[in-house]
Design an enzyme around this catalytic site. Sequence first.
Site, PDB file in Angstrom:
ATOM      1  N   GLU A 169       7.521  33.524 -34.707  1.00  0.00           N
ATOM      2  CA  GLU A 169       7.275  33.082 -36.076  1.00  0.00           C
ATOM      3  C   GLU A 169       5.951  32.342 -36.235  1.00  0.00           C
ATOM      4  OE1 GLU A 169      11.776  32.775 -37.892  1.00  0.00           O
ATOM      5  OE2 GLU A 169      10.687  30.929 -37.500  1.00  0.00           O
ATOM      6  N   GLU A 378      16.174  37.496 -34.817  1.00  0.00           N
ATOM      7  CA  GLU A 378      17.005  36.433 -35.391  1.00  0.00           C
ATOM      8  C   GLU A 378      17.620  36.908 -36.699  1.00  0.00           C
ATOM      9  OE1 GLU A 378      15.286  32.556 -36.000  1.00  0.00           O
ATOM     10  OE2 GLU A 378      14.211  32.608 -34.087  1.00  0.00           O
TER      11      GLU A 378
END
Length: 478
Positions: A169, A378
């Site tokens: 991320e 995720e």
Amino acid sequence: MSENKIVFPENFLWGSASAAYQIEGAYDLDGKGPSIWDEFVKIPGKTFKGTNGELAVDHYHRFKEDVALMKELGLKAYRFSVAWSRVLPNGRGTVNEAGLNFYKELVDELIENGIEPVLTIYHWDLPLALQEEYQGFESRKIVDDFVEYSTLLFETFRGKVKYWVSLNEQNIFTSHGYLMGTHPPGVQDPKRFYQVNHHANLVNAAIIKKFHDLKMPGQIGPSFAYSPTYAIDADPKNELAQTNAEDFLAHNWLDVYVWGVYPKPVLKYLKDNGLDFEITDADRELLKAAKPDFLGINYYQTNTMAFNPLAGGVGAGVANTSGEKGTSSESGVPGLYKSVNNPFVEKTNWDWNIDPVGLQIGLRRLESRYRLPILITENGLGEYDKVEDGKVHDDYRIDYLQKHVLAINEAIKEGVDVLGYCTWSFTDLLSWLNGYQKRYGFVYVDQDETQEGTLNRLKKDSFYWYQKTIAENGENLK
């Protein structure tokens, strides 16, 4: 819409995930150096009730117990991150063998129990020494130090780890660290943000290039927090706002990862507004020399966009970090876009949109634009979980996960190459900003903001649902 047919491949990686800082604890044991998060959480008001990762859920000492639970669940893959400062306390130089041995033992334990290790090289916990020496990602020196660190991991786990995540991320840790100031180093400066983000792109490319130069067996790719966007309606101005949002919030990373180039509208906007960053010919050459083998996608929600006027438009909004539903506000960039409420989706207590179909849409968009395999690194639901008579009845989580798994199934039927699905998270863990109140795991951990819990593990109802789903390769979802 298509017939109710389950098509997950036999080798589909049914997995779950975690991050070192959020689970390990042992923040200063066995030679580990401090990370930027170990220092940042000492600042009053930065985290929920001052929670920190000094103990977390003590996975460092209980990893064999946790892996045994993973085996009981039937996990095919487990995604975890290495704490850089645990293996290289100063970010470079002398290796901390005790720290490296922890990960060797973890990987061996996973393999012995039939679980594929998915190793994330960087999940936000930069060694504090590098931040103090040259301001971390603000310096190009970070690239060489990252390559040294990554090479250590490549050489250590060659042949054992087949799936690698380079940066987790990047869009989140750069924007929260340098735009919103909610993550370390707590800066709010758009100019510095875009330069830092470029350096992170160079890091990602250098890691991937090194992986391929070493002819490592396996695959590597970045993990991106992808929130597909919609226009609030068919008003052309709102459609343009959605196009802007997709360029600035998604393509500005994904295009660089896959093609080595930034979107032209983004570069033009930055130049016109004095936000352009330093990029050299050597930078461009490196970015184009490092195509990933897959795209890791962290999906939680979609966002809906509307026109945002240049004069008087909405800027940075208020994020919900309290878990009090309805406390977030609109946010955007004047002249480009603003995020608005989508009346067609429900929200979590943290005001995150619940949109399983959005995952299918996102996968289709990624397939059409990039033509790479995708690993869902995720996806999960953070909620308040309660223990009642020794059990946790989290039907809401089962409903959320099942709908998202079925959305992945639809995307696979439509031709998207999805390697696997790693839920967030396996056990409950420390949220970076929300403490322990926001729970995601299949396994409840007795820990809260007092940080005096027993740390006992308790299987939730969702544990048994995922166990059945894995055992039947999704056939139970018909």
